[in-house]
Design a protein around this motif. Structure first.
Motif, PDB file in Angstrom:
ATOM      1  N   VAL A  98       0.831  -1.208   0.000  1.00 21.25           N
ATOM      2  CA  VAL A  98       0.000   0.000   0.000  1.00 21.25           C
ATOM      3  C   VAL A  98       0.865   1.257   0.000  1.00 21.25           C
ATOM      4  O   VAL A  98       0.585   2.216  -0.723  1.00 21.25           O
ATOM      5  CB  VAL A  98      -0.948   0.005   1.223  1.00 21.25           C
ATOM      6  N   VAL A  99       1.930   1.257   0.803  1.00 16.46           N
ATOM      7  CA  VAL A  99       2.816   2.426   0.846  1.00 16.46           C
ATOM      8  C   VAL A  99       3.489   2.645  -0.504  1.00 16.46           C
ATOM      9  O   VAL A  99       3.589   3.781  -0.998  1.00 16.46           O
ATOM     10  CB  VAL A  99       3.875   2.260   1.957  1.00 16.46           C
ATOM     11  N   PRO A 231      -0.561   5.912  14.754  1.00 18.13           N
ATOM     12  CA  PRO A 231      -1.692   6.230  15.644  1.00 18.13           C
ATOM     13  C   PRO A 231      -3.047   5.963  15.000  1.00 18.13           C
ATOM     14  O   PRO A 231      -3.989   5.545  15.687  1.00 18.13           O
ATOM     15  CB  PRO A 231      -1.499   7.726  15.954  1.00 18.13           C
ATOM     16  N   ILE A 232      -3.146   6.174  13.673  1.00 17.30           N
ATOM     17  CA  ILE A 232      -4.405   5.891  12.977  1.00 17.30           C
ATOM     18  C   ILE A 232      -4.687   4.394  13.003  1.00 17.30           C
ATOM     19  O   ILE A 232      -5.816   3.954  13.260  1.00 17.30           O
ATOM     20  CB  ILE A 232      -4.360   6.423  11.528  1.00 17.30           C
ATOM     21  N   THR A 233      -3.660   3.595  12.736  1.00 16.71           N
ATOM     22  CA  THR A 233      -3.813   2.137  12.759  1.00 16.71           C
ATOM     23  C   THR A 233      -4.221   1.658  14.148  1.00 16.71           C
ATOM     24  O   THR A 233      -5.086   0.794  14.299  1.00 16.71           O
ATOM     25  CB  THR A 233      -2.498   1.463  12.334  1.00 16.71           C
ATOM     26  N   MET A 234      -3.607   2.219  15.187  1.00 16.94           N
ATOM     27  CA  MET A 234      -3.921   1.834  16.563  1.00 16.94           C
ATOM     28  C   MET A 234      -5.368   2.171  16.898  1.00 16.94           C
ATOM     29  O   MET A 234      -6.082   1.367  17.517  1.00 16.94           O
ATOM     30  CB  MET A 234      -2.978   2.549  17.533  1.00 16.94           C
ATOM     31  N   VAL A 319      -4.069   2.264   6.651  1.00 12.65           N
ATOM     32  CA  VAL A 319      -2.992   2.825   5.834  1.00 12.65           C
ATOM     33  C   VAL A 319      -3.562   3.507   4.595  1.00 12.65           C
ATOM     34  O   VAL A 319      -3.129   4.592   4.201  1.00 12.65           O
ATOM     35  CB  VAL A 319      -1.984   1.728   5.441  1.00 12.65           C
ATOM     36  N   MET A 320      -4.566   2.878   3.975  1.00 13.61           N
ATOM     37  CA  MET A 320      -5.194   3.468   2.783  1.00 13.61           C
ATOM     38  C   MET A 320      -5.872   4.797   3.118  1.00 13.61           C
ATOM     39  O   MET A 320      -5.744   5.782   2.383  1.00 13.61           O
ATOM     40  CB  MET A 320      -6.222   2.498   2.191  1.00 13.61           C
ATOM     41  N   LEU A 321      -6.616   4.818   4.223  1.00 15.02           N
ATOM     42  CA  LEU A 321      -7.334   6.035   4.603  1.00 15.02           C
ATOM     43  C   LEU A 321      -6.378   7.175   4.932  1.00 15.02           C
ATOM     44  O   LEU A 321      -6.701   8.342   4.725  1.00 15.02           O
ATOM     45  CB  LEU A 321      -8.250   5.756   5.802  1.00 15.02           C
ATOM     46  N   ALA A 322      -5.205   6.832   5.449  1.00 14.55           N
ATOM     47  CA  ALA A 322      -4.240   7.865   5.819  1.00 14.55           C
ATOM     48  C   ALA A 322      -3.423   8.360   4.629  1.00 14.55           C
ATOM     49  O   ALA A 322      -2.719   9.362   4.737  1.00 14.55           O
ATOM     50  CB  ALA A 322      -3.306   7.330   6.893  1.00 14.55           C
ATOM     51  N   SER A 323      -3.500   7.670   3.494  1.00 16.76           N
ATOM     52  CA  SER A 323      -2.730   8.053   2.310  1.00 16.76           C
ATOM     53  C   SER A 323      -3.438   9.179   1.558  1.00 16.76           C
ATOM     54  O   SER A 323      -4.531   9.610   1.927  1.00 16.76           O
ATOM     55  CB  SER A 323      -2.562   6.849   1.385  1.00 16.76           C
ATOM     56  N   LYS A 324      -2.826   9.633   0.476  1.00 10.88           N
ATOM     57  CA  LYS A 324      -3.411  10.684  -0.350  1.00 10.88           C
ATOM     58  C   LYS A 324      -4.265  10.126  -1.484  1.00 10.88           C
ATOM     59  O   LYS A 324      -4.786  10.882  -2.301  1.00 10.88           O
ATOM     60  CB  LYS A 324      -2.302  11.571  -0.916  1.00 10.88           C
ATOM     61  N   MET A 325      -4.413   8.822  -1.524  1.00 10.06           N
ATOM     62  CA  MET A 325      -5.300   8.227  -2.525  1.00 10.06           C
ATOM     63  C   MET A 325      -6.745   8.611  -2.213  1.00 10.06           C
ATOM     64  O   MET A 325      -7.133   8.655  -1.042  1.00 10.06           O
ATOM     65  CB  MET A 325      -5.150   6.698  -2.532  1.00 10.06           C
ATOM     66  N   LEU A 330     -16.380   4.399   3.438  1.00  5.39           N
ATOM     67  CA  LEU A 330     -17.523   3.724   2.816  1.00  5.39           C
ATOM     68  C   LEU A 330     -17.095   2.984   1.557  1.00  5.39           C
ATOM     69  O   LEU A 330     -17.615   1.900   1.256  1.00  5.39           O
ATOM     70  CB  LEU A 330     -18.624   4.744   2.485  1.00  5.39           C
ATOM     71  N   ASP A 331     -16.138   3.540   0.820  1.00  8.15           N
ATOM     72  CA  ASP A 331     -15.617   2.860  -0.366  1.00  8.15           C
ATOM     73  C   ASP A 331     -14.998   1.516   0.024  1.00  8.15           C
ATOM     74  O   ASP A 331     -15.196   0.500  -0.659  1.00  8.15           O
ATOM     75  CB  ASP A 331     -14.550   3.721  -1.059  1.00  8.15           C
ATOM     76  N   LEU A 332     -14.239   1.515   1.119  1.00  3.32           N
ATOM     77  CA  LEU A 332     -13.600   0.279   1.571  1.00  3.32           C
ATOM     78  C   LEU A 332     -14.636  -0.771   1.944  1.00  3.32           C
ATOM     79  O   LEU A 332     -14.467  -1.958   1.656  1.00  3.32           O
ATOM     80  CB  LEU A 332     -12.687   0.563   2.765  1.00  3.32           C
ATOM     81  N   VAL A 333     -15.719  -0.343   2.584  1.00  4.19           N
ATOM     82  CA  VAL A 333     -16.793  -1.272   2.958  1.00  4.19           C
ATOM     83  C   VAL A 333     -17.404  -1.903   1.713  1.00  4.19           C
ATOM     84  O   VAL A 333     -17.586  -3.128   1.626  1.00  4.19           O
ATOM     85  CB  VAL A 333     -17.884  -0.550   3.777  1.00  4.19           C
ATOM     86  N   ILE A 334     -17.714  -1.064   0.721  1.00  7.28           N
ATOM     87  CA  ILE A 334     -18.338  -1.545  -0.517  1.00  7.28           C
ATOM     88  C   ILE A 334     -17.415  -2.500  -1.260  1.00  7.28           C
ATOM     89  O   ILE A 334     -17.830  -3.579  -1.708  1.00  7.28           O
ATOM     90  CB  ILE A 334     -18.721  -0.357  -1.422  1.00  7.28           C
TER      91      ILE A 334
END
Length: 357
Positions: A98-99, A231-234, A319-325, A330-334
């Motif tokens: 992902v990184v 911290p976001i992952t935690m 990690v995805m949510l914290a990136s600039k992508m 909700l997208d991840l859930v779908i």
């Protein structure tokens, strides 16, 4: 929103580390699990911070991408340079993938659609972790077909998902606005593909950083990951595990999948149903809650499914949510639910054809 999440993550980390406050937050099933995962994550991220620039900055991806573009584009609608990324993501650690993908997007080598597709569909766990899951479910003696079916399911599901909404339709084929398009894989008229690939690689390598620059870039990337993603992952991972451990929410959500598995002829369908959705919290949980199911075939199917789903909030999702992508929760859930629906019949069919229990 990310500042708030980081503050909450810092508070949760203190609670878990010193084991103060509510026990359900720092227990071995929730915060304790995440604290153990973070130690592994930090080690992976440290190695990746110095290895990723070697893949990106010295021509490997440029050379490979130009040569095999005609293979990857028809299959996955991805540029050729994604081949190196796909291998690094599929064979290596999921978070490293992902990184790497996020960095490629920020540098103008992937469009928004391409980066989200790779991050959500190819960032698989490492081979040793697959063996751990198989052993936990008691199907390690079938590991070779286990891994082959997982790989085949991953490929077929991506071919489908790359062409339908949301991965194929929602995200624009636009490069990161701050840098614009930096990729040039199509060879000029009158020049062979191999020659163009060589020129692209040499040009990139000539512009690559020195040893000092490489070390500086690696340290900068590592510190950015530590203070941004950890911290976001935690926070997200611990709260997801709390929901999984202490609430029946995943049992409620999984009811339709019980009927789905039953329709496909899977034994112990409703006992296995929670394992189809609880992987959204963490990839390890489906194997834990389904390890006592009597049917070996059902455990085999759930194990493969948990590894194919890829998106789990304790690590990759955060990690995805914290990136600039440009991807939202909700997208991840779908995408997670969509992949689950597509993958289950493929896994069941291949298992019933090729594996004898």
């Amino acid at each position: 929103i990310y500042l708030i999440i980081r503050i909450i993550g810092a508070v949760i980390t203190i609670i878990v580390f010193f084991q103060v406050g509510p026990a359900w937050l720092y227990s071995a099933d929730t915060g304790g699990t995440m604290m153990g995962l973070l130690c592994t994550l930090i080690a992976w991220f440290f190695a990746a911070s110095f290895l990723i620039p070697l893949l990106m900055d010295y021509g490997i991806m440029d050379y490979t991408g130009t040569l095999i573009r005609n293979f990857l584009w028809p299959l996955f609608r991805l540029p050729g340079r994604a081949a190196v990324d796909l291998c690094a993501s599929w064979i290596g650690n999921c978070n490293v993938g992902v990184v790497l993908t996020s960095t490629q997007y920020e540098q103008g080598y992937y469009t928004a659609r391409e980066s989200v597709l790779i991050a959500t569909c190819f960032s698989a766990v490492s081979l040793p972790f697959c063996l751990v899951i198989a052993a936990l479910l008691g199907v390690e003696q079938y590991f070779i077909p286990f891994y082959l079916i997982m790989t085949a399911t991953g490929i077929v599901s991506v071919v489908i998902m790359a062409r339908i909404w949301p991965l194929g339709k929602k995200y624009p084929d636009e490069y990161y606005e701050a840098v614009g398009k930096q990729i040039h894989e199509i060879e000029p008229e009158g020049m062979s593909k191999r020659r163009w690939a060589y020129l692209q690689a040499v040009t990139k390598a000539a512009e690559g950083p020195t040893v000092g620059g490489l070390l500086y870039k690696g340290i900068d990337m590592f510190l950015g990951i530590i203070f941004t993603l950890v911290p976001i992952t935690m926070c997200v991972g611990t709260l997801a595990l709390v929901l999984s451990t202490y609430t029946p929410i995943f049992n409620w959500i999984s009811m339709p999948f019980g009927y789905y598995l039953q329709l496909l002829g899977v034994e112990d369908a409703f006992a296995a149903a929670p394992g189809t959705v609880v992987g959204f919290a963490d990839m390890f949980i489906p194997a834990v809650i389904c390890s006592n199911i009597p049917s070996i075939e059902t455990r085999f199917i759930i194990g493969i499914l948990s590894l194919v789903q890829i998106i789990f909030m304790s690590e990759v999702g955060s990690v995805m949510l914290a990136s600039k992508m440009p991807i939202k929760f909700l997208d991840l859930v779908i995408i997670f639910l969509q992949k689950t629906i597509i993958a289950i019949p493929i896994i069941v069919l291949l298992t019933k054809i090729f594996v004898s229990f």
